[in-house]
Design a protein around this motif. Structure first.
Motif, PDB file in Angstrom:
ATOM      1  N   ALA A  31       0.834  -1.205   0.000  1.00 58.61           N
ATOM      2  CA  ALA A  31       0.000   0.000   0.000  1.00 58.61           C
ATOM      3  C   ALA A  31       0.870   1.257   0.000  1.00 58.61           C
ATOM      4  N   PHE A  32       1.944   1.207   0.772  1.00 52.48           N
ATOM      5  CA  PHE A  32       2.854   2.345   0.788  1.00 52.48           C
ATOM      6  C   PHE A  32       3.470   2.556  -0.599  1.00 52.48           C
ATOM      7  N   GLN A  33       3.913   1.488  -1.232  1.00 48.34           N
ATOM      8  CA  GLN A  33       4.505   1.600  -2.564  1.00 48.34           C
ATOM      9  C   GLN A  33       3.489   2.124  -3.574  1.00 48.34           C
ATOM     10  N   ALA A  34       2.255   1.691  -3.453  1.00 48.19           N
ATOM     11  CA  ALA A  34       1.203   2.190  -4.347  1.00 48.19           C
ATOM     12  C   ALA A  34       1.022   3.698  -4.167  1.00 48.19           C
ATOM     13  N   THR A  35       1.124   4.176  -2.935  1.00 45.17           N
ATOM     14  CA  THR A  35       1.014   5.611  -2.677  1.00 45.17           C
ATOM     15  C   THR A  35       2.191   6.356  -3.291  1.00 45.17           C
ATOM     16  N   LEU A  36       3.398   5.824  -3.127  1.00 50.81           N
ATOM     17  CA  LEU A  36       4.569   6.445  -3.762  1.00 50.81           C
ATOM     18  C   LEU A  36       4.400   6.492  -5.275  1.00 50.81           C
ATOM     19  N   ASP A  37       3.915   5.403  -5.847  1.00 50.37           N
ATOM     20  CA  ASP A  37       3.685   5.355  -7.296  1.00 50.37           C
ATOM     21  C   ASP A  37       2.669   6.414  -7.711  1.00 50.37           C
ATOM     22  N   TYR A  38       1.637   6.593  -6.897  1.00 49.92           N
ATOM     23  CA  TYR A  38       0.617   7.601  -7.186  1.00 49.92           C
ATOM     24  C   TYR A  38       1.248   8.995  -7.264  1.00 49.92           C
ATOM     25  N   PHE A  39       2.097   9.308  -6.282  1.00 45.79           N
ATOM     26  CA  PHE A  39       2.724  10.630  -6.250  1.00 45.79           C
ATOM     27  C   PHE A  39       3.550  10.892  -7.512  1.00 45.79           C
ATOM     28  N   VAL A  40       4.168   9.868  -8.040  1.00 52.96           N
ATOM     29  CA  VAL A  40       4.981  10.004  -9.247  1.00 52.96           C
ATOM     30  C   VAL A  40       4.110  10.033 -10.501  1.00 52.96           C
ATOM     31  N   ASN A  41       3.114   9.164 -10.554  1.00 52.76           N
ATOM     32  CA  ASN A  41       2.318   8.982 -11.763  1.00 52.76           C
ATOM     33  C   ASN A  41       1.180   9.988 -11.931  1.00 52.76           C
TER      34      ASN A  41
END
Length: 166
Positions: free
Chosen positions: A142-152
């Motif tokens: 879930a944390f990685q998905a949030t990081l990905d969101y911030f980038v994407n």
């Protein structure tokens, strides 16, 4: 708002409603993908306020728990204020300009670095908590998905702007 004639919304609504504030709220909710908000299909998580000193109405957003997860199309609207806005070129362009501003600002904040700093502080407690809603792998995913969101997300918003002619 419903009684404002077609083609006159952008000119008339500011006399009764804080349109500039609404455009900002809608743009922020678009960038953070708050799909559970006033402007979008569910038309949820908002209150309305009438300011007796100005005589104008405004929407107060609430409940921002459904965010940072999907590719919310900023033009996928359901709330009458947003629907009427996208129907008029001048209002639609004003929204697009505000969306560009918010998207640029979102990008400049480096939320990924802030999230990583917070995670470093809370990790020991979260990882050892036997009552958390998911296991440690789920937490990290879930944390990685949030990081990905911030980038994407900023490029997604830019693509939506392009898709809608801006």
């Amino acid at each position: 708002v419903q009684d404002i004639p077609q083609g006159q919304y952008f000119q008339q609504v500011p006399a009764i409603f804080e349109l500039d504030t609404f455009l900002s709220q809608w743009a922020v909710e678009s960038v953070i993908s708050h799909w559970d908000a006033y402007a979008f299909g569910i038309i949820n998580n908002w209150r309305i306020y009438h300011d007796p000193t100005t005589g104008k109405w405004t929407i107060i957003p609430t409940g921002i728990d459904q965010t940072f997860g999907s590719d919310q199309d900023p033009w996928g609207v359901g709330g009458i204020m947003a629907v009427r806005c996208v129907q008029e070129p001048a209002c639609n362009a004003a929204f697009a300009a505000r969306l560009k501003q918010v998207n640029t600002l979102f990008q400049s904040f480096d939320y990924a670095a802030k999230a990583q700093a917070i995670k470093a502080v809370i990790d020991p407690a979260v990882l050892s908590d036997p009552r958390k809603e998911t296991d440690n792998n789920g937490y990290n995913q879930a944390f990685q998905a949030t990081l990905d969101y911030f980038v994407n997300r900023p490029p997604q918003v830019t693509q939506h702007l392009t898709n809608h002619g801006f």
